[in-house]
Design a protein around this motif. Structure first.
Motif, PDB file in Angstrom:
ATOM      1  N   ILE A 164      73.179  72.122  28.193  1.00 18.67           N
ATOM      2  CA  ILE A 164      72.444  72.566  29.383  1.00 18.67           C
ATOM      3  C   ILE A 164      72.643  74.060  29.614  1.00 18.67           C
ATOM      4  N   VAL A 165      73.900  74.514  29.542  1.00 21.55           N
ATOM      5  CA  VAL A 165      74.170  75.947  29.722  1.00 21.55           C
ATOM      6  C   VAL A 165      73.434  76.754  28.659  1.00 21.55           C
ATOM      7  N   SER A 166      73.509  76.298  27.408  1.00 17.76           N
ATOM      8  CA  SER A 166      72.846  77.005  26.318  1.00 17.76           C
ATOM      9  C   SER A 166      71.332  77.028  26.515  1.00 17.76           C
ATOM     10  N   GLY A 167      70.771  75.882  26.853  1.00 15.94           N
ATOM     11  CA  GLY A 167      69.324  75.809  27.045  1.00 15.94           C
ATOM     12  C   GLY A 167      68.837  76.677  28.184  1.00 15.94           C
ATOM     13  N   LEU A 168      69.583  76.686  29.294  1.00 15.81           N
ATOM     14  CA  LEU A 168      69.189  77.509  30.435  1.00 15.81           C
ATOM     15  C   LEU A 168      69.221  78.986  30.100  1.00 15.81           C
ATOM     16  N   MET A 169      70.270  79.421  29.387  1.00 19.63           N
ATOM     17  CA  MET A 169      70.363  80.836  29.038  1.00 19.63           C
ATOM     18  C   MET A 169      69.222  81.252  28.112  1.00 19.63           C
ATOM     19  N   MET A 170      68.896  80.408  27.123  1.00 17.08           N
ATOM     20  CA  MET A 170      67.787  80.745  26.225  1.00 17.08           C
ATOM     21  C   MET A 170      66.454  80.701  26.957  1.00 17.08           C
ATOM     22  N   LEU A 171      66.312  79.758  27.896  1.00 14.86           N
ATOM     23  CA  LEU A 171      65.065  79.664  28.652  1.00 14.86           C
ATOM     24  C   LEU A 171      64.871  80.897  29.524  1.00 14.86           C
ATOM     25  N   VAL A 172      65.957  81.387  30.127  1.00 19.11           N
ATOM     26  CA  VAL A 172      65.883  82.611  30.929  1.00 19.11           C
ATOM     27  C   VAL A 172      65.441  83.786  30.065  1.00 19.11           C
ATOM     28  N   ASN A 217      62.172  79.625  22.230  1.00 14.39           N
ATOM     29  CA  ASN A 217      61.640  78.714  23.244  1.00 14.39           C
ATOM     30  C   ASN A 217      61.839  77.264  22.839  1.00 14.39           C
ATOM     31  N   TYR A 218      61.594  76.951  21.551  1.00  9.91           N
ATOM     32  CA  TYR A 218      61.792  75.579  21.093  1.00  9.91           C
ATOM     33  C   TYR A 218      63.268  75.188  21.120  1.00  9.91           C
ATOM     34  N   VAL A 219      64.130  76.127  20.749  1.00 11.22           N
ATOM     35  CA  VAL A 219      65.568  75.858  20.787  1.00 11.22           C
ATOM     36  C   VAL A 219      65.994  75.574  22.223  1.00 11.22           C
ATOM     37  N   ALA A 220      65.462  76.342  23.173  1.00 12.80           N
ATOM     38  CA  ALA A 220      65.794  76.130  24.586  1.00 12.80           C
ATOM     39  C   ALA A 220      65.333  74.761  25.060  1.00 12.80           C
ATOM     40  N   TYR A 221      64.096  74.368  24.694  1.00 12.66           N
ATOM     41  CA  TYR A 221      63.571  73.079  25.135  1.00 12.66           C
ATOM     42  C   TYR A 221      64.384  71.921  24.547  1.00 12.66           C
ATOM     43  N   PHE A 222      64.685  72.003  23.259  1.00 16.03           N
ATOM     44  CA  PHE A 222      65.480  70.946  22.629  1.00 16.03           C
ATOM     45  C   PHE A 222      66.860  70.856  23.267  1.00 16.03           C
ATOM     46  N   SER A 223      67.483  72.012  23.477  1.00 12.71           N
ATOM     47  CA  SER A 223      68.824  72.030  24.042  1.00 12.71           C
ATOM     48  C   SER A 223      68.830  71.441  25.453  1.00 12.71           C
ATOM     49  N   LEU A 224      67.854  71.826  26.274  1.00 11.07           N
ATOM     50  CA  LEU A 224      67.783  71.290  27.630  1.00 11.07           C
ATOM     51  C   LEU A 224      67.465  69.801  27.637  1.00 11.07           C
ATOM     52  N   PHE A 225      66.550  69.388  26.777  1.00 12.24           N
ATOM     53  CA  PHE A 225      66.162  67.973  26.727  1.00 12.24           C
ATOM     54  C   PHE A 225      67.367  67.089  26.404  1.00 12.24           C
ATOM     55  N   PHE A 226      68.061  67.439  25.323  1.00 11.40           N
ATOM     56  CA  PHE A 226      69.208  66.612  24.935  1.00 11.40           C
ATOM     57  C   PHE A 226      70.359  66.768  25.925  1.00 11.40           C
ATOM     58  N   GLY A 227      70.547  67.972  26.477  1.00 11.95           N
ATOM     59  CA  GLY A 227      71.611  68.165  27.451  1.00 11.95           C
ATOM     60  C   GLY A 227      71.415  67.302  28.682  1.00 11.95           C
ATOM     61  N   ILE A 228      70.196  67.321  29.236  1.00 15.94           N
ATOM     62  CA  ILE A 228      69.909  66.511  30.427  1.00 15.94           C
ATOM     63  C   ILE A 228      69.997  65.022  30.093  1.00 15.94           C
TER      64      ILE A 228
END
Length: 681
Positions: free
Chosen positions: A515-523, A416-427
Motif C-alpha cells: 500500500i505504501v509503495s503503491g501510494l507513493m508511485m501513484l502520487v 502507473n501499472y506498477v502502482a495499480y498492481f501494488s495498491l490492488f494486492f496491498g488492499i
C-alpha cells in the motif's frame, strides 16, 4: 511535575515552529523566540542534572549534543558576519555588505575571470566557476577557484558563488565569516550521530529484539552508507518506420536524448499517457509531424490547455526539433532545427542537408516511400554522429549503451501499472488480514507465500526501472520529487520483504508495504505522467544529495509503515474487541521501527545542513522545509521519551499517535511546497 514541565516546553516549541512557517513575517530573530530556545536548552540542562544523566552515558551524550547544536546556532546568530560582494574582472575589492551594513576584509579579492561550464553539447549550465586571487597591498596570498559545492576559504572567511553578470564579466560572491558557530554545531552533529548509532547497535544486541527487526535495522544501516478519434482514422507512419524516427538524437530539455524520449514526453503532455488509441509514442509524434491536420483537436489535457497549445505551436514551427549538431568556430557543438539561423561555418552541402531534410521527409511520407524514408533517417543519424565531435575530439552524444538503455527504459517505465498492481494486492491482502484477525482464525500459509512472492516480484521490477534510470541519467535518481517517491516505494517493498521473514503477521506486513509503495508511485504518476530526465541543477551535483535524500526516504518509509500498521490496529480493534494481544504485537512492530526512523530523520537533517553550508554558506536558514523536517523529528521523538510521555506507551494510544503524527510527514513532503523557500524547486 518535572516531566510535565518538560513535555509542555517541548510541545510549545513545536507549536511555535509550526506557526513560524505559516506567518508571512517570520520571527526567528525576535528576542522572545531566542528566549524560548534558551528555556528549551535550560530544560535539557535541568534534566541532565536532576536525573544524574551522566550515569547513562549515551542518553547524556544525546542531550549534550542538542545543547551543543543550540549553542552553535546561538554563536552563529550573534558572532557571524555574512553578506555579498560584487566583483568585476581585474577589480580588487575588500568590502562586503549585508543590506546597508558594510564589512571590511583584511585583504583584497580580485576576479581573474568568470566562466559558465555547460553539459557537453548542450546549453544547460553544469557549473559556475570564479577564478579569484586573494592579496594584500603588495603580495598575492592565495589563488583559488570557486564553483558550486566548492568553496574558497581563507583566514576564517568563506566565499561562495551567488550570482553572475549577464555579460559574464563579473560575479557576486557570498562572503561568510562564522568563527565559532559552525565548529560548535558540527561537534554537536558528530556527538549526536555517534551516540544515536551506539544506541541503535545496543538495541540490536538486546535479546528481546525480534530477529526480523535486527535484519531490517542492519539493512537500513547499510543503505545509509546509497478518445475523440480511433487509431485507424488517424494518419501516421507504420510502427517500424516510426521506431526508426525515434532512434535519432534530439536536443531537448537541456539534454541530448533519443527522439523516442521526446516522443514519449510529447504524448504524455497531450494525452496524459505515452500511447494513444493503439499508436506508440513515436507514431503520435510522427502523426503530428507529418499529418498535423488529422491530429489537431485530439489533445486531451484540457487542464493544461495553454501549455499544450504552446507545445503544439512550438513543435509545428520546428522550434523544438533541434536534431542537427554543428561545430561552432570556438570548437563547441550547438544543436539547430531546420528553421533556425544556421551558422555560416557550415558548408553549402551541409547547409542544404539541414535546411531541406524535413521537407524531403515530408515528401517521402506523402509518396509512402518508407524504404527511402528509413534510409534518410539513417543518414540524419550518421550526420549527427559526424558533427557532434568537439574540437578536442570528444563526442557530445550518449554512448551507445546509454542510448539503448534509455530506449529500454522508455518502453518499460510503466509506473502507473506498477502502482495499480501494488495498491490492488496491498488492499486485497489488508482486507484478508483484517477478516481473518477479526474472526480469530490463523492465516493460511498459501496466502502468506503468495503475498511475499508478489511483493518480491514488484520489488524486482521497480529495481529494474530505478537501475535503468540511474544509467540513463548518469547520477543516482534522487534529485526530483517523482524520483524520491519511486525510491520510497522501493524501500517500502524492501522493508516489507525483509520483515516478512518472521513467522507472524506476514500478510499484514506485506499489505502495508504494498500500500505504501503503491501510494507513493501513484502520487508520482499523478504529479507527472513520466518525469523527464534532465541535467542536474549545478547545486545538486553533490555526493551529499543522494545520501541526504536516501536517508530521509528510508525514514519516511518506516513512518509510513507505522501509519498503515496503526490503521490496521484500529480496524482490528473495531472488528474484534478481544484482539488486544494482536494489537500489542502490532505496537511492538511499530516501536521497533520508531528509533531507526527518528535516527534517519536526524541523520538526514544533519547531512542536509552540511550540504547547505557547503553550497549556500549557512547550515540552517529556517526554510519552511527545514523547519518542518525539524518539527517532524520532534513530534516522533516525543514517543521515545517514556518518562515524559507515558501515555504513548499504551498500544492503542501509540497507534493513534502514529496515525496523527504522519500528518507532519505529509506537510514536510508536500505541504511546504505551497509556502515557497529554497526547497520549492
Amino acid at each position: 511535575m518535572k516531566n510535565k514541565i518538560s513535555l509542555t516546553i517541548w510541545i510549545v516549541t513545536i507549536i511555535v515552529l509550526i506557526i513560524s512557517t505559516l506567518v508571512k513575517t517570520p520571527f526567528y530573530d525576535k528576542w522572545w523566540f531566542v528566549a524560548l530556545l534558551f528555556v528549551f536548552a535550560a530544560n535539557i540542562v535541568w534534566r541532565i542534572i536532576s536525573e544524574k544523566m551522566w550515569t547513562r552515558p549515551l542518553a547524556c551524550a544525546v542531550n549534550a549534543s542538542m545543547l551543543l547544536i543550540l549553542l552553535g546556532g546561538f554563536l552563529s546568530f550573534t558572532t557571524s558576519q555574512s553578506g555579498s560582494m560584487h566583483l568585476s574582472e581585474n577589480e580588487s575589492v575588500n568590502t562586503f555588505s549585508d543590506g546597508e551594513r558594510q564589512y571590511q576584509l583584511p585583504f583584497y579579492v580580485t576576479l581573474q575571470n568568470f566562466d559558465v561550464v555547460y553539459y557537453p553539447g548542450t546549453m544547460s549550465h553544469a557549473d559556475y566557476v570564479s577564478n579569484v586571487v586573494i592579496s594584500d597591498a603588495d603580495n598575492v596570498l592565495k589563488e583559488g577557484k570557486i564553483s558550486m559545492n566548492n568553496i574558497l576559504k581563507y583566514k576564517g572567511f568563506r566565499f561562495f558563488n551567488e550570482d553572475f553578470d549577464k555579460d559574464f564579466d563579473g560575479c557576486t560572491l557570498t562572503v561568510q565569516h562564522d568563527p565559532w558557530g559552525i565548529t560548535v554545531t558540527y561537534i554537536g552533529f558528530v556527538l549526536l550521530s555517534v551516540s544515536m548509532l551506539l544506541i541503535f547497535v545496543r538495541n540490536l544486541l538486546r535479546t528481546n529484539v525480534p530477529k526480523f527487526a535486527r535484519c531490517t535495522a542492519m539493512l537500513l544501516a547499510i543503505m545509509m552508507i546509497g478518445s475523440m478519434a480511433n487509431a485507424q482514422e488517424l494518419k501516421t507512419l507504420p510502427k517500424d518506420v516510426a521506431a526508426e524516427l525515434g532512434d535519432i538524437y534530439i536536443y531537448n530539455s537541456g539534454r541530448i536524448a533519443p527522439m523516442q524520449t521526446f516522443a514519449k514526453d510529447f504524448a504524455c503532455k497531450l494525452y496524459g499517457k505515452p500511447t494513444y488509441h493503439g499508436c506508440t509514442s513515436e507514431q503520435v509524434l510522427a502523426g503530428w509531424m507529418f499529418y498535423p491536420n488529422y491530429w489537431k483537436g485530439t489533445e486531451r489535457q484540457q487542464s493544461k490547455r495553454d501549455e499544450v497549445k504552446h507545445l503544439v505551436e512550438s513543435f509545428q514551427t520546428g522550434a523544438m526539433t533541434k536534431i542537427f549538431p554543428c561545430r561552432m568556430p570556438d570548437g563547441t557543438v550547438k544543436w539547430f532545427s531546420p528553421n533556425d539561423d544556421l551558422p555560416r561555418s557550415l558548408s553549402e552541402e551541409e547547409w542544404l542537408f539541414v535546411r531541406k531534410s524535413m521537407s524531403y521527409l515530408n515528401e517521402l511520407v506523402v509518396k509512402k516511400d518508407y524504404a527511402t524514408l528509413t534510409e534518410t533517417l539513417h543518414k540524419i543519424k550518421e550526420y549527427q554522429r559526424k558533427n557532434s565531435v568537439t574540437a578536442d575530439g570528444n563526442s557530445v552524444l550518449q554512448s551507445d549503451f546509454r542510448f539503448k538503455t534509455e530506449k529500454i527504459y522508455n518502453v518499460w517505465s510503466k509506473y502507473n501499472y506498477v502502482a495499480y498492481f501494488s495498491l490492488f494486492f496491498g488492499i486485497m491482502f489488508f482486507v484478508i488480514y483484517c477478516v481473518f484477525t477479526a474472526m480469530g482464525k490463523k492465516m493460511p500459509k498459501s496466502i502468506e507465500s503468495v503475498s511475499v512472492s508478489i511483493n518480491w516480484i514488484i520489488f524486482a521490477f521497480l529495481t529494474f526501472l530505478i537501475v535503468l534510470r540511474w544509467i540513463v541519467a548518469g547520477h543516482i535518481p534522487l534529485a526530483k520529487s517523482a524520483e524520491t517517491q519511486h525510491f520510497m516505494a522501493w524501500v517500502s517493498l524492501l522493508i516489507a520483504g525483509i520483515m516478512a521473514f518472521r513467522k507472524n503477521g506476514r500478510v499484514n506486513i506485506i499489505a502495508t508495504g504494498l500500500i505504501v509503495s503503491g501510494l507513493m508511485m501513484l502520487v508520482s504518476v499523478m504529479s507527472s505522467a513520466n518525469p523527464k530526465i534532465t541535467p542536474l541543477m549545478p547545486v545538486l551535483s553533490s555526493p551529499l544529495l543522494g545520501l541526504h535524500v536516501a536517508i530521509i526516504m528510508v525514514a519516511y518509509a518506516l513512518l509510513a509503515f507505522m501509519l498503515i500498521n496503526g490503521l490496521a490496529a484500529v480496524v482490528v480493534r473495531i472488528c474484534n474487541k478481544d484482539s488486544l494481544a494482536e494489537i500489542e504485537r502490532m505496537a511492538d512492530v511499530s516501536r521497533n521501527m520508531l528509533f531507526p526512523a527518528v535516527m534517519c530523520l536526524a541523520f538526514g537533517i544533519m547531512i542536509g545542513s552540511v550540504w547547505a553550508n557547503i553550497s549556500w554558506g549557512t547550515y540552517w536558514a529556517w526554510d519552511p522545509k527545514e523547519t518542518w523536517s525539524l518539527i517532524t523529528l520532534m513530534i516522533y521523538a516525543t514517543a521515545l521519551f517514556k518518562d515524559m510521555a507515558p501515555g504513548l506507551q499504551k498500544p492503542m494510544n501509540f497507534h493513534i499517535f502514529n496515525i496523527l503524527a504522519f500528518l507532519s510527514v505529509l506537510m514536510t513532503y508536500f505541504g511546504v511546497n505551497m509556502l515557497g523557500g529554497m526547497h520549492a524547486y
